[in-house]
Design a protein around this motif. Structure first.
Motif, PDB file in Angstrom:
ATOM      1  N   ASP A  51      55.573  81.685  66.923  1.00 31.48           N
ATOM      2  CA  ASP A  51      55.094  81.420  68.284  1.00 31.48           C
ATOM      3  C   ASP A  51      54.500  80.022  68.275  1.00 31.48           C
ATOM      4  OD1 ASP A  51      54.153  81.572  70.902  1.00 31.48           O
ATOM      5  OD2 ASP A  51      52.325  82.649  70.328  1.00 31.48           O
ATOM      6  N   LEU A  52      55.235  79.064  68.831  1.00 33.80           N
ATOM      7  CA  LEU A  52      54.818  77.661  68.817  1.00 33.80           C
ATOM      8  C   LEU A  52      54.094  77.341  70.117  1.00 33.80           C
ATOM      9  CD1 LEU A  52      55.078  75.234  66.919  1.00 33.80           C
ATOM     10  CD2 LEU A  52      57.187  74.608  68.113  1.00 33.80           C
ATOM     11  N   CYS A  53      53.009  76.558  70.023  1.00 35.36           N
ATOM     12  CA  CYS A  53      52.098  76.328  71.161  1.00 35.36           C
ATOM     13  C   CYS A  53      51.500  77.673  71.572  1.00 35.36           C
ATOM     14  CB  CYS A  53      52.815  75.650  72.323  1.00 35.36           C
ATOM     15  SG  CYS A  53      53.643  74.104  71.906  1.00 35.36           S
ATOM     16  N   SER A  54      50.893  78.340  70.605  1.00 35.25           N
ATOM     17  CA  SER A  54      50.526  79.743  70.724  1.00 35.25           C
ATOM     18  C   SER A  54      49.417  80.015  71.734  1.00 35.25           C
ATOM     19  CB  SER A  54      50.108  80.277  69.346  1.00 35.25           C
ATOM     20  OG  SER A  54      50.026  81.662  69.338  1.00 35.25           O
ATOM     21  N   GLY A  55      48.513  79.054  71.948  1.00 36.18           N
ATOM     22  CA  GLY A  55      47.453  79.243  72.936  1.00 36.18           C
ATOM     23  C   GLY A  55      46.600  80.459  72.633  1.00 36.18           C
TER      24      GLY A  55
ATOM     25  N   SER B  40      57.128  89.502  60.336  1.00 33.47           N
ATOM     26  CA  SER B  40      55.981  88.607  60.273  1.00 33.47           C
ATOM     27  C   SER B  40      55.975  87.739  61.522  1.00 33.47           C
ATOM     28  CB  SER B  40      56.021  87.725  59.020  1.00 33.47           C
ATOM     29  OG  SER B  40      57.110  86.812  59.086  1.00 33.47           O
ATOM     30  N   VAL B  41      54.772  87.362  61.959  1.00 35.07           N
ATOM     31  CA  VAL B  41      54.617  86.482  63.122  1.00 35.07           C
ATOM     32  C   VAL B  41      53.619  85.392  62.762  1.00 35.07           C
ATOM     33  CG1 VAL B  41      54.032  86.277  65.561  1.00 35.07           C
ATOM     34  CG2 VAL B  41      55.028  88.412  64.691  1.00 35.07           C
ATOM     35  N   THR B  42      54.062  84.153  62.871  1.00 35.35           N
ATOM     36  CA  THR B  42      53.200  83.005  62.632  1.00 35.35           C
ATOM     37  C   THR B  42      53.028  82.253  63.940  1.00 35.35           C
ATOM     38  OG1 THR B  42      54.083  82.797  60.383  1.00 35.35           O
ATOM     39  CG2 THR B  42      52.856  80.915  61.260  1.00 35.35           C
ATOM     40  N   GLY B  43      51.795  81.928  64.291  1.00 38.07           N
ATOM     41  CA  GLY B  43      51.520  81.130  65.478  1.00 38.07           C
ATOM     42  C   GLY B  43      50.982  79.768  65.095  1.00 38.07           C
ATOM     43  N   PHE B  44      51.358  78.744  65.854  1.00 33.30           N
ATOM     44  CA  PHE B  44      50.827  77.399  65.648  1.00 33.30           C
ATOM     45  C   PHE B  44      50.323  76.844  66.971  1.00 33.30           C
ATOM     46  CE2 PHE B  44      53.153  77.376  61.656  1.00 33.30           C
ATOM     47  CZ  PHE B  44      52.401  76.535  60.851  1.00 33.30           C
ATOM     48  N   ASP B  45      49.176  76.178  66.932  1.00 31.76           N
ATOM     49  CA  ASP B  45      48.665  75.472  68.100  1.00 31.76           C
ATOM     50  C   ASP B  45      47.873  74.257  67.619  1.00 31.76           C
ATOM     51  OD1 ASP B  45      48.366  76.388  71.266  1.00 31.76           O
ATOM     52  OD2 ASP B  45      46.849  74.943  70.630  1.00 31.76           O
ATOM     53  N   ILE B  46      47.860  73.190  68.430  1.00 34.28           N
ATOM     54  CA  ILE B  46      47.156  71.974  68.038  1.00 34.28           C
ATOM     55  C   ILE B  46      45.681  72.004  68.410  1.00 34.28           C
ATOM     56  CG2 ILE B  46      49.240  70.562  68.162  1.00 34.28           C
ATOM     57  CD1 ILE B  46      48.207  69.482  70.850  1.00 34.28           C
ATOM     58  N   CYS B  47      45.246  73.038  69.126  1.00 32.88           N
ATOM     59  CA  CYS B  47      43.865  73.127  69.601  1.00 32.88           C
ATOM     60  C   CYS B  47      43.074  74.087  68.713  1.00 32.88           C
ATOM     61  CB  CYS B  47      43.829  73.584  71.059  1.00 32.88           C
ATOM     62  SG  CYS B  47      42.153  73.872  71.679  1.00 32.88           S
ATOM     63  N   ALA B  48      42.050  73.567  68.028  1.00 30.78           N
ATOM     64  CA  ALA B  48      41.265  74.397  67.117  1.00 30.78           C
ATOM     65  C   ALA B  48      40.568  75.538  67.862  1.00 30.78           C
ATOM     66  CB  ALA B  48      40.231  73.538  66.385  1.00 30.78           C
TER      67      ALA B  48
ATOM     68  N   ASP C  12      49.540  85.642  62.018  1.00 31.44           N
ATOM     69  CA  ASP C  12      48.923  84.544  61.267  1.00 31.44           C
ATOM     70  C   ASP C  12      48.921  83.306  62.163  1.00 31.44           C
ATOM     71  OD1 ASP C  12      48.035  82.700  59.427  1.00 31.44           O
ATOM     72  OD2 ASP C  12      49.908  82.639  58.281  1.00 31.44           O
ATOM     73  N   VAL C  13      47.756  82.984  62.739  1.00 29.34           N
ATOM     74  CA  VAL C  13      47.652  81.848  63.657  1.00 29.34           C
ATOM     75  C   VAL C  13      47.091  80.648  62.908  1.00 29.34           C
ATOM     76  CG1 VAL C  13      46.765  81.021  65.865  1.00 29.34           C
ATOM     77  CG2 VAL C  13      47.231  83.457  65.554  1.00 29.34           C
ATOM     78  N   ARG C  14      47.805  79.525  62.967  1.00 27.83           N
ATOM     79  CA  ARG C  14      47.441  78.338  62.191  1.00 27.83           C
ATOM     80  C   ARG C  14      47.240  77.133  63.105  1.00 27.83           C
ATOM     81  NH1 ARG C  14      51.814  78.750  57.158  1.00 27.83           N
ATOM     82  NH2 ARG C  14      51.639  81.021  56.854  1.00 27.83           N
ATOM     83  N   LEU C  15      46.404  76.212  62.657  1.00 24.78           N
ATOM     84  CA  LEU C  15      46.185  74.957  63.368  1.00 24.78           C
ATOM     85  C   LEU C  15      47.251  73.972  62.924  1.00 24.78           C
ATOM     86  CD1 LEU C  15      44.313  73.273  65.250  1.00 24.78           C
ATOM     87  CD2 LEU C  15      43.077  72.587  63.170  1.00 24.78           C
ATOM     88  N   GLY C  16      48.057  73.496  63.867  1.00 22.42           N
ATOM     89  CA  GLY C  16      49.091  72.525  63.512  1.00 22.42           C
ATOM     90  C   GLY C  16      50.134  72.392  64.590  1.00 22.42           C
ATOM     91  N   SER C  17      51.035  71.442  64.404  1.00 17.06           N
ATOM     92  CA  SER C  17      52.079  71.119  65.379  1.00 17.06           C
ATOM     93  C   SER C  17      53.439  71.518  64.826  1.00 17.06           C
ATOM     94  CB  SER C  17      52.054  69.618  65.666  1.00 17.06           C
ATOM     95  OG  SER C  17      52.506  68.892  64.524  1.00 17.06           O
ATOM     96  N   TRP C  18      54.498  71.029  65.485  1.00 10.96           N
ATOM     97  CA  TRP C  18      55.837  71.376  65.046  1.00 10.96           C
ATOM     98  C   TRP C  18      56.130  70.869  63.636  1.00 10.96           C
ATOM     99  CZ3 TRP C  18      59.111  67.370  63.853  1.00 10.96           C
ATOM    100  CH2 TRP C  18      58.822  66.114  64.415  1.00 10.96           C
ATOM    101  N   THR C  19      55.436  69.791  63.194  1.00 11.73           N
ATOM    102  CA  THR C  19      55.689  69.291  61.841  1.00 11.73           C
ATOM    103  C   THR C  19      55.228  70.311  60.806  1.00 11.73           C
ATOM    104  OG1 THR C  19      53.587  68.083  61.905  1.00 11.73           O
ATOM    105  CG2 THR C  19      55.575  66.873  62.525  1.00 11.73           C
ATOM    106  N   GLN C  20      54.062  70.936  61.051  1.00  7.78           N
ATOM    107  CA  GLN C  20      53.606  71.977  60.140  1.00  7.78           C
ATOM    108  C   GLN C  20      54.487  73.223  60.236  1.00  7.78           C
ATOM    109  OE1 GLN C  20      51.114  70.217  62.033  1.00  7.78           O
ATOM    110  NE2 GLN C  20      50.876  68.963  60.194  1.00  7.78           N
TER     111      GLN C  20
END
Length: 226
Positions: A38-42, A57-65, A83-91
């Motif tokens: 889930d990219l730009c998970s909010g 498995s589900v991994t979420g990424f968002d650039i907002c801490a 698993d929600v992580r701090l990061g962008s599409w590069t991560q």
């Protein structure tokens, strides 16, 4: 969710676009036993919905801490294995490939100078959850270019965006990258607060008919050949 306050400038409240994306995942893509992103998970609402559909498995990424902390707390309280992580599409690319990628990126064209006081995000734009830059594509363009690299063979991207960020351009970019891209769901929705604030500017720049206060949102499905 003790200690996590819902701040509308940092955590995107689930609206019609989030719910349309969840509907597309349910109706268009097999999820059970698959690896999902889930990219730009909010707020994490899409990630938790995907987990509830039986993803391995589900991994979420968002650039907002702030959003990441909020989504982690929501998932923990709900008992969702996300698993929600701090990061962008590069991560996210470093964790690729995924079988299913869902994304609700900022795609609202935003007047230059509007909201520039926000901290810069990973794409160099203010890290508000709706600001897509002057043409709405500050995230969409790089995302569409690398989407195929995020997917396994036979994998699927589901991307929801506003008509004001040029749906046809996303379809072309995804197709040019080797994906089979098409619109699978769309809906007409009334302007929310953020878009209403941009309405006069969109009228002045000729992208919105004077007085119109509805937009089309669309979910694009892009499949990678098996």
């Amino acid at each position: 969710m003790t200690g996590v306050a819902l701040d509308a400038t940092a955590v995107y409240r689930p609206q019609q676009d989030s719910h349309l994306l969840i509907r597309a995942v349910r109706e268009s893509v097999p999820v059970v036993g698959r690896r999902a992103l889930d990219l730009c998970s909010g707020s994490g609402v899409v990630a938790m919905a995907v987990a509830g559909l039986g993803a391995a498995s589900v991994t979420g990424f968002d650039i907002c801490a702030h959003a990441v902390r909020y989504a982690r707390t929501r998932a923990s309280v709900a008992g969702a294995r996300v698993d929600v992580r701090l990061g962008s599409w590069t991560q996210a690319l470093e964790c690729a490939p995924f079988d299913v990628v869902a994304c609700n990126p900022p795609s609202l064209p935003t007047e230059p100078g509007h909201g520039d006081g926000a901290p810069p995000g990973a794409w160099g734009a203010p890290s508000t959850p709706w600001n897509g830059g002057p043409d709405g594509r500050v995230i969409l363009d790089p995302l569409c270019r690398v989407a195929a690299d995020m997917l396994t063979a036979g994998g699927t991207l589901l991307l929801v965006q506003s008509e004001f960020a040029d749906i046809e351009r996303s379809l072309r970019q995804l197709s040019d990258s080797g994906l089979d891209a098409r619109v699978v769901l769309s809906d007409q929705v009334r302007f929310g607060t953020a878009l209403a604030e941009q309405a006069r500017w969109l009228e002045r720049t000729g992208r919105l008919a004077v007085g119109r206060r509805q937009q089309t949102i669309a979910v694009i499905q892009a499949d990678k050949p098996a």
